[in-house]
Design a protein around this motif. Structure first.
Motif, PDB file in Angstrom:
ATOM      1  N   VAL A 145       0.846  -1.163  -0.091  1.00 14.59           N
ATOM      2  CA  VAL A 145      -0.099   0.035   0.052  1.00 14.59           C
ATOM      3  C   VAL A 145       0.717   1.224  -0.060  1.00 14.59           C
ATOM      4  N   GLY A 146       1.933   1.283   0.633  1.00 14.99           N
ATOM      5  CA  GLY A 146       3.058   2.415   0.816  1.00 14.99           C
ATOM      6  C   GLY A 146       4.385   2.076   1.488  1.00 14.99           C
ATOM      7  N   ILE A 147       4.882   2.893   1.782  1.00  9.85           N
ATOM      8  CA  ILE A 147       6.036   2.804   2.906  1.00  9.85           C
ATOM      9  C   ILE A 147       5.660   3.725   4.191  1.00  9.85           C
ATOM     10  N   THR A 148       6.431   3.435   5.138  1.00 11.43           N
ATOM     11  CA  THR A 148       6.551   4.239   6.465  1.00 11.43           C
ATOM     12  C   THR A 148       7.814   4.407   6.940  1.00 11.43           C
ATOM     13  N   LEU A 149       8.043   5.275   7.960  1.00  8.38           N
ATOM     14  CA  LEU A 149       8.982   5.542   8.846  1.00  8.38           C
ATOM     15  C   LEU A 149       8.489   5.019  10.253  1.00  8.38           C
ATOM     16  N   THR A 150       9.369   3.999  10.584  1.00  4.84           N
ATOM     17  CA  THR A 150       8.988   3.438  12.019  1.00  4.84           C
ATOM     18  C   THR A 150       9.915   3.404  12.781  1.00  4.84           C
ATOM     19  N   LEU A 151      10.256   2.859  14.026  1.00  2.05           N
ATOM     20  CA  LEU A 151      11.140   2.917  14.927  1.00  2.05           C
ATOM     21  C   LEU A 151      12.273   1.535  14.986  1.00  2.05           C
ATOM     22  N   THR A 152      13.131   1.756  15.175  1.00  3.63           N
ATOM     23  CA  THR A 152      14.040   0.215  15.590  1.00  3.63           C
ATOM     24  C   THR A 152      13.400  -0.658  16.663  1.00  3.63           C
ATOM     25  N   SER A 153      12.739  -0.064  17.516  1.00  2.91           N
ATOM     26  CA  SER A 153      11.834  -0.805  18.577  1.00  2.91           C
ATOM     27  C   SER A 153      10.824  -1.719  17.892  1.00  2.91           C
ATOM     28  N   CYS A 154      10.459  -1.523  16.631  1.00 12.53           N
ATOM     29  CA  CYS A 154       9.230  -2.225  16.114  1.00 12.53           C
ATOM     30  C   CYS A 154       9.704  -3.344  15.223  1.00 12.53           C
ATOM     31  N   GLN A 155      11.325  -3.352  15.222  1.00 10.45           N
ATOM     32  CA  GLN A 155      11.789  -4.466  14.062  1.00 10.45           C
ATOM     33  C   GLN A 155      11.335  -5.925  14.310  1.00 10.45           C
ATOM     34  N   HIS A 156      10.860  -6.081  15.558  1.00  3.86           N
ATOM     35  CA  HIS A 156      10.578  -7.384  16.030  1.00  3.86           C
ATOM     36  C   HIS A 156       9.164  -7.979  15.146  1.00  3.86           C
ATOM     37  N   ILE A 157       8.704  -6.789  14.291  1.00  2.88           N
ATOM     38  CA  ILE A 157       7.481  -7.339  13.440  1.00  2.88           C
ATOM     39  C   ILE A 157       7.901  -7.856  12.227  1.00  2.88           C
ATOM     40  N   GLN A 158       7.958  -8.995  12.072  1.00  5.21           N
ATOM     41  CA  GLN A 158       8.512  -9.509  10.880  1.00  5.21           C
ATOM     42  C   GLN A 158       7.368 -10.230   9.933  1.00  5.21           C
ATOM     43  N   GLN A 159       7.088  -9.759   8.693  1.00  3.78           N
ATOM     44  CA  GLN A 159       6.023 -10.185   7.866  1.00  3.78           C
ATOM     45  C   GLN A 159       6.635 -10.426   6.494  1.00  3.78           C
ATOM     46  N   THR A 160       5.991 -11.536   5.844  1.00  4.30           N
ATOM     47  CA  THR A 160       6.457 -11.763   4.249  1.00  4.30           C
ATOM     48  C   THR A 160       6.252 -10.471   3.605  1.00  4.30           C
ATOM     49  N   GLY A 161       7.179  -9.933   2.692  1.00  6.50           N
ATOM     50  CA  GLY A 161       7.001  -8.886   2.002  1.00  6.50           C
ATOM     51  C   GLY A 161       7.654  -7.439   2.551  1.00  6.50           C
ATOM     52  N   LEU A 162       7.875  -7.646   3.803  1.00  2.73           N
ATOM     53  CA  LEU A 162       8.424  -6.413   4.421  1.00  2.73           C
ATOM     54  C   LEU A 162      10.139  -6.431   5.182  1.00  2.73           C
ATOM     55  N   VAL A 163      10.606  -5.105   4.684  1.00  2.00           N
ATOM     56  CA  VAL A 163      11.956  -4.881   4.879  1.00  2.00           C
ATOM     57  C   VAL A 163      12.279  -3.715   5.681  1.00  2.00           C
ATOM     58  N   TYR A 164      13.158  -3.797   6.621  1.00  2.59           N
ATOM     59  CA  TYR A 164      13.577  -2.542   7.228  1.00  2.59           C
ATOM     60  C   TYR A 164      14.875  -1.950   6.655  1.00  2.59           C
ATOM     61  N   ARG A 165      15.110  -0.649   6.505  1.00  2.47           N
ATOM     62  CA  ARG A 165      16.342   0.082   6.006  1.00  2.47           C
ATOM     63  C   ARG A 165      16.735   1.303   6.707  1.00  2.47           C
ATOM     64  N   PRO A 166      17.777   1.246   7.322  1.00  2.54           N
ATOM     65  CA  PRO A 166      17.888   2.708   8.082  1.00  2.54           C
ATOM     66  C   PRO A 166      18.068   3.863   7.211  1.00  2.54           C
ATOM     67  N   LEU A 167      17.912   4.982   7.706  1.00  2.00           N
ATOM     68  CA  LEU A 167      17.953   6.245   6.750  1.00  2.00           C
ATOM     69  C   LEU A 167      19.575   6.766   6.646  1.00  2.00           C
ATOM     70  N   ALA A 168      19.590   7.506   5.539  1.00  2.00           N
ATOM     71  CA  ALA A 168      21.089   8.143   5.294  1.00  2.00           C
ATOM     72  C   ALA A 168      21.271   9.308   6.154  1.00  2.00           C
ATOM     73  N   GLY A 169      22.276   9.501   6.568  1.00  2.00           N
ATOM     74  CA  GLY A 169      22.946  10.594   7.254  1.00  2.00           C
ATOM     75  C   GLY A 169      22.745  10.610   8.686  1.00  2.00           C
ATOM     76  N   GLU A 170      22.801  11.520   9.520  1.00  2.00           N
ATOM     77  CA  GLU A 170      22.817  11.524  10.911  1.00  2.00           C
ATOM     78  C   GLU A 170      21.498  10.794  11.550  1.00  2.00           C
ATOM     79  N   PRO A 171      21.527  10.019  12.252  1.00  2.00           N
ATOM     80  CA  PRO A 171      20.276   9.115  12.520  1.00  2.00           C
ATOM     81  C   PRO A 171      19.231  10.152  13.522  1.00  2.00           C
ATOM     82  N   THR A 172      18.159  10.034  13.299  1.00  5.50           N
ATOM     83  CA  THR A 172      17.232  10.738  14.141  1.00  5.50           C
ATOM     84  C   THR A 172      16.677   9.810  15.230  1.00  5.50           C
ATOM     85  N   ARG A 173      16.986  10.159  16.404  1.00  6.18           N
ATOM     86  CA  ARG A 173      17.044   9.412  17.611  1.00  6.18           C
ATOM     87  C   ARG A 173      15.615   9.830  18.380  1.00  6.18           C
ATOM     88  N   MET A 174      15.256   9.163  19.046  1.00 16.04           N
ATOM     89  CA  MET A 174      13.883   9.235  20.012  1.00 16.04           C
ATOM     90  C   MET A 174      13.960   8.385  21.151  1.00 16.04           C
TER      91      MET A 174
END
Length: 299
Positions: free
Chosen positions: A238-267
């Motif tokens: 349906v689209g893409i999203t920005l999410t948090l590293t704490s959500c990477q435990h959600i693993q689904q077929t067809g889904l990948v996570y990639r870090p953003l380039a540049g200085e990381p945005t920390r929360m």
């Protein structure tokens, strides 16, 4: 009827001797005798048959003994319960959190509380986004909230429990999925899936801020109430999203996570509570949280 009269009665009934009962109660015998006489006057019955050589219970006294013991036991239980509650061993604490990002921290806290104080009741309020949790802590409808910094709410104190980074989630067949890191500018034409705009989600706020810093406003084509649904929609293309590293435990077929380039945005994920909340149960939970969810060493 005063409790001291019941205490005096039970002591005499068990000892069947006024001298020994007085010694047990650490009092003189004449006041003990006065208390028994006063109790008998209040009840309108004689509890003991006594003479110079012996003391024994009357039938009324025998009938009165077990209920009197039960009353004293109940009072003792109530006193101990009140003291335990005052020490924070009993009571209830309402906790607000939002699902996926609390996937690891919330169970650590609840298990630690349950192990240390089984009498403490944690009342969990799910789907409480960070900004909503903060508002509810501030107005007193929550004792404890999982929030994200910054917090500028008067009367609310916070402690950081986790440092997270903003990352990109996208379908596995997306062209950008082949890159190790994704510059935010390359997402300008992409359709986004995100939390509702007015739900109080700090992650939605961070997504918009990151996109604006990249020179564009995100085009949100689908909104969903939680990260599990959002990431399922991403996996479905349906689209893409920005999410948090704490959500990477959600693993689904067809889904990948990639870090953003540049200085990381920390929360910074944090616990929040009112400084004027006098709940002993909350103090106990916060003490347990210090060990179960320590502040990251890098702070």
């Amino acid at each position: 009827m005063e409790l001291r009269y019941l205490t005096a009665f039970v002591a005499v009934a068990e000892e069947l001797h006024f001298g020994r009962a007085a010694k047990r109660l650490q009092m003189a015998q004449p006041p003990l005798s006065q208390q028994i006489r006063q109790l008998e006057r209040e009840l309108g019955v004689q509890l003991f048959e006594r003479n110079t050589r012996s003391v024994r219970l009357t039938s009324a006294g025998e009938s009165f003994l077990e209920p009197a013991r039960a009353v004293l036991d109940d009072v003792d239980t109530a006193v101990r319960a009140a003291k335990a509650a005052g020490r924070g061993e009993y009571g209830r604490v309402t906790v607000g959190f939002a699902g996926a990002s609390s996937h690891e921290s919330l169970p650590l806290l609840t298990r630690a509380v349950r192990a240390a104080h089984p009498g403490l009741d944690l009342v969990m309020r799910g789907q409480t986004y960070a900004n909503v949790a903060l508002a509810k802590v501030a107005d007193g409808s929550l004792d404890l909230g999982f929030v994200r910094l910054p917090v500028n709410q008067p009367g609310v104190r916070t402690r950081v429990i986790e440092v997270e980074e903003l990352i990109c989630a996208l379908p596995t067949d997306h062209p950008l999925a082949q890159q190790e890191r994704i510059p935010i500018e390359q997402l300008a034409e992409e359709p986004f899936v995100s939390f509702p705009a007015n739900a109080g989600s700090t992650l939605r706020d961070a997504l918009v801020k990151a996109c604006v810093s990249g020179g564009f406003n995100p085009r949100v084509v689908q909104e969903a109430p939680d990260s599990y649904t959002i990431l399922a929609l991403v996996a479905a293309g349906v689209g893409i999203t920005l999410t948090l590293t704490s959500c990477q435990h959600i693993q689904q077929t067809g889904l990948v996570y990639r870090p953003l380039a540049g200085e990381p945005t920390r929360m910074h994920a944090a616990l929040a509570w009112r400084t004027d909340n006098t709940s002993a149960a909350l103090r106990t939970v916060l003490e347990i949280a210090e060990e179960a969810l320590p502040t990251p060493a890098e702070l």
